[in-house]
Design a protein around this motif. Sequence first.
Motif, PDB file in Angstrom:
ATOM      1  N   ILE A  77       0.832  -1.203   0.000  1.00 41.23           N
ATOM      2  CA  ILE A  77       0.000   0.000   0.000  1.00 41.23           C
ATOM      3  C   ILE A  77       0.863   1.249   0.000  1.00 41.23           C
ATOM      4  CG2 ILE A  77      -1.710   1.273   1.357  1.00 41.23           C
ATOM      5  CD1 ILE A  77      -2.551  -1.559   2.463  1.00 41.23           C
ATOM      6  N   SER A  78       0.511   2.198  -0.852  1.00 42.10           N
ATOM      7  CA  SER A  78       1.186   3.500  -0.895  1.00 42.10           C
ATOM      8  C   SER A  78       0.190   4.566  -0.466  1.00 42.10           C
ATOM      9  CB  SER A  78       1.695   3.813  -2.302  1.00 42.10           C
ATOM     10  OG  SER A  78       2.621   2.851  -2.731  1.00 42.10           O
ATOM     11  N   PRO A  79       0.173   4.908   0.833  1.00 46.45           N
ATOM     12  CA  PRO A  79      -0.798   5.903   1.314  1.00 46.45           C
ATOM     13  C   PRO A  79      -0.707   7.236   0.581  1.00 46.45           C
ATOM     14  CG  PRO A  79       0.294   4.828   3.151  1.00 46.45           C
ATOM     15  CD  PRO A  79       1.020   4.401   1.905  1.00 46.45           C
ATOM     16  N   ASP A  80       0.468   7.586   0.109  1.00 45.88           N
ATOM     17  CA  ASP A  80       0.615   8.875  -0.581  1.00 45.88           C
ATOM     18  C   ASP A  80      -0.133   8.914  -1.908  1.00 45.88           C
ATOM     19  OD1 ASP A  80       2.558   6.920  -1.330  1.00 45.88           O
ATOM     20  OD2 ASP A  80       3.690   8.460  -2.390  1.00 45.88           O
ATOM     21  N   LYS A  81      -0.475   7.747  -2.462  1.00 53.14           N
ATOM     22  CA  LYS A  81      -1.211   7.703  -3.723  1.00 53.14           C
ATOM     23  C   LYS A  81      -2.718   7.533  -3.524  1.00 53.14           C
ATOM     24  CE  LYS A  81       2.532   5.637  -6.427  1.00 53.14           C
ATOM     25  NZ  LYS A  81       2.931   4.432  -7.189  1.00 53.14           N
ATOM     26  N   CYS A  82      -3.129   7.125  -2.331  1.00 54.18           N
ATOM     27  CA  CYS A  82      -4.555   6.857  -2.081  1.00 54.18           C
ATOM     28  C   CYS A  82      -5.343   8.169  -2.064  1.00 54.18           C
ATOM     29  CB  CYS A  82      -4.735   6.118  -0.754  1.00 54.18           C
ATOM     30  SG  CYS A  82      -6.465   5.714  -0.381  1.00 54.18           S
ATOM     31  N   THR A  83      -6.448   8.181  -2.831  1.00 59.18           N
ATOM     32  CA  THR A  83      -7.299   9.371  -2.884  1.00 59.18           C
ATOM     33  C   THR A  83      -8.485   9.252  -1.932  1.00 59.18           C
ATOM     34  OG1 THR A  83      -8.642   8.455  -4.669  1.00 59.18           O
ATOM     35  CG2 THR A  83      -6.705   9.760  -5.310  1.00 59.18           C
ATOM     36  N   GLY A  84      -8.643   8.077  -1.312  1.00 55.83           N
ATOM     37  CA  GLY A  84      -9.770   7.865  -0.410  1.00 55.83           C
ATOM     38  C   GLY A  84     -11.069   7.603  -1.140  1.00 55.83           C
ATOM     39  N   CYS A  85     -10.999   7.157  -2.387  1.00 57.47           N
ATOM     40  CA  CYS A  85     -12.215   6.932  -3.186  1.00 57.47           C
ATOM     41  C   CYS A  85     -13.007   5.715  -2.714  1.00 57.47           C
ATOM     42  CB  CYS A  85     -11.873   6.793  -4.666  1.00 57.47           C
ATOM     43  SG  CYS A  85     -10.975   5.276  -5.087  1.00 57.47           S
ATOM     44  N   VAL A 122      -5.412   5.577   4.314  1.00 57.22           N
ATOM     45  CA  VAL A 122      -4.596   4.369   4.244  1.00 57.22           C
ATOM     46  C   VAL A 122      -5.511   3.154   4.110  1.00 57.22           C
ATOM     47  CG1 VAL A 122      -2.844   2.954   5.375  1.00 57.22           C
ATOM     48  CG2 VAL A 122      -2.850   5.435   5.721  1.00 57.22           C
ATOM     49  N   PRO A 123      -5.476   2.493   2.956  1.00 59.88           N
ATOM     50  CA  PRO A 123      -6.216   1.236   2.834  1.00 59.88           C
ATOM     51  C   PRO A 123      -5.560   0.180   3.730  1.00 59.88           C
ATOM     52  CG  PRO A 123      -5.585   2.101   0.677  1.00 59.88           C
ATOM     53  CD  PRO A 123      -4.836   2.879   1.706  1.00 59.88           C
ATOM     54  N   MET A 124      -6.375  -0.543   4.483  1.00 57.05           N
ATOM     55  CA  MET A 124      -5.861  -1.562   5.396  1.00 57.05           C
ATOM     56  C   MET A 124      -6.505  -2.901   5.055  1.00 57.05           C
ATOM     57  SD  MET A 124      -3.900   0.238   7.428  1.00 57.05           S
ATOM     58  CE  MET A 124      -3.649  -0.761   8.867  1.00 57.05           C
ATOM     59  N   THR A 125      -5.685  -3.944   5.041  1.00 56.51           N
ATOM     60  CA  THR A 125      -6.200  -5.282   4.780  1.00 56.51           C
ATOM     61  C   THR A 125      -5.302  -6.306   5.448  1.00 56.51           C
ATOM     62  OG1 THR A 125      -7.026  -6.760   3.050  1.00 56.51           O
ATOM     63  CG2 THR A 125      -4.954  -5.600   2.593  1.00 56.51           C
ATOM     64  N   CYS A 126      -5.703  -7.555   5.431  1.00 54.91           N
ATOM     65  CA  CYS A 126      -4.934  -8.625   6.069  1.00 54.91           C
ATOM     66  C   CYS A 126      -3.509  -8.639   5.527  1.00 54.91           C
ATOM     67  CB  CYS A 126      -5.612  -9.973   5.817  1.00 54.91           C
ATOM     68  SG  CYS A 126      -4.685 -11.376   6.489  1.00 54.91           S
ATOM     69  N   LEU A 127      -2.562  -8.776   6.430  1.00 55.57           N
ATOM     70  CA  LEU A 127      -1.149  -8.781   6.036  1.00 55.57           C
ATOM     71  C   LEU A 127      -0.632 -10.182   5.746  1.00 55.57           C
ATOM     72  CD1 LEU A 127       0.187  -6.193   8.642  1.00 55.57           C
ATOM     73  CD2 LEU A 127      -0.499  -5.794   6.269  1.00 55.57           C
ATOM     74  N   GLN A 128      -1.491 -11.192   5.865  1.00 55.30           N
ATOM     75  CA  GLN A 128      -1.076 -12.586   5.642  1.00 55.30           C
ATOM     76  C   GLN A 128       0.189 -12.846   6.476  1.00 55.30           C
ATOM     77  OE1 GLN A 128      -3.412 -14.077   3.789  1.00 55.30           O
ATOM     78  NE2 GLN A 128      -4.280 -12.159   3.064  1.00 55.30           N
ATOM     79  N   CYS A 129       0.085 -12.642   7.769  1.00 56.01           N
ATOM     80  CA  CYS A 129       1.227 -12.702   8.689  1.00 56.01           C
ATOM     81  C   CYS A 129       2.032 -14.002   8.552  1.00 56.01           C
ATOM     82  CB  CYS A 129       0.736 -12.599  10.128  1.00 56.01           C
ATOM     83  SG  CYS A 129      -0.080 -11.041  10.510  1.00 56.01           S
ATOM     84  N   ASP A 130       3.318 -13.891   8.836  1.00 53.43           N
ATOM     85  CA  ASP A 130       4.168 -15.084   8.828  1.00 53.43           C
ATOM     86  C   ASP A 130       3.699 -16.075   9.887  1.00 53.43           C
ATOM     87  OD1 ASP A 130       5.697 -13.981   6.803  1.00 53.43           O
ATOM     88  OD2 ASP A 130       7.199 -13.156   8.177  1.00 53.43           O
ATOM     89  N   GLU A 187      -0.560  -2.278  -4.854  1.00 49.26           N
ATOM     90  CA  GLU A 187       0.223  -3.100  -5.774  1.00 49.26           C
ATOM     91  C   GLU A 187       0.277  -4.510  -5.220  1.00 49.26           C
ATOM     92  OE1 GLU A 187       3.929  -1.207  -7.533  1.00 49.26           O
ATOM     93  OE2 GLU A 187       3.647  -0.066  -5.665  1.00 49.26           O
ATOM     94  N   TYR A 188       0.309  -5.479  -6.109  1.00 52.53           N
ATOM     95  CA  TYR A 188       0.454  -6.877  -5.700  1.00 52.53           C
ATOM     96  C   TYR A 188       1.817  -7.337  -6.203  1.00 52.53           C
ATOM     97  CZ  TYR A 188      -0.685 -11.817  -5.087  1.00 52.53           C
ATOM     98  OH  TYR A 188      -0.689 -13.131  -4.691  1.00 52.53           O
TER      99      TYR A 188
END
Length: 159
Positions: free
Chosen positions: A7-15, A49-57, A132-133
């Motif tokens: 995630i790149s918070p600086d690019k998120c427009t909050g749409c 900031v978009p937040m989602t599961c981090l698929q933790c180790d 980005e993936y």
Amino acid sequence: MSKGIVISPDKCTGCRTCELVCSFTKNDTFNPKDSAISVQFFDEVGIQVPMTCLQCDEPHCMTVCTVNALTKDEETGIVHYDSEKCIGCKLCVSACPFGNMTYSSRLKKVVKCDLCDGYPQCVKLCPSGALEYKELDSNLQKRKDIASQFVEVFGEGAK
């Protein structure tokens, strides 16, 4: 090495397109409450900031699940949720240190990102390129260094 959403918070427009795409892809509704990604607004610093599961180790959600409804694919790194096994106790939701799992009372199930089995639709349809993936750096120290940059912005961090 596994892939994940970066995630790149600086690019998120909050749409919030990511939330709608996720809820529609996974649950056939346009309801952000049924989405496995959520946009958090930090008005003090003017970012989203978009937040989602981090698929933790080492996923805490999986550790506390008493019926093995959560399993980690060691090859892809994706933590999968099996709604057939889930008893709805919500321990996994409470155990996530990042608050990236929710329980939908409407759907009566846990809502958790599974990276759309390797083809995350939120990334595909993000209009600003904030998601980005890609391959994740497995270097824990490097990830901690990046997280420390957020501490400066938000004035808090994990201990």
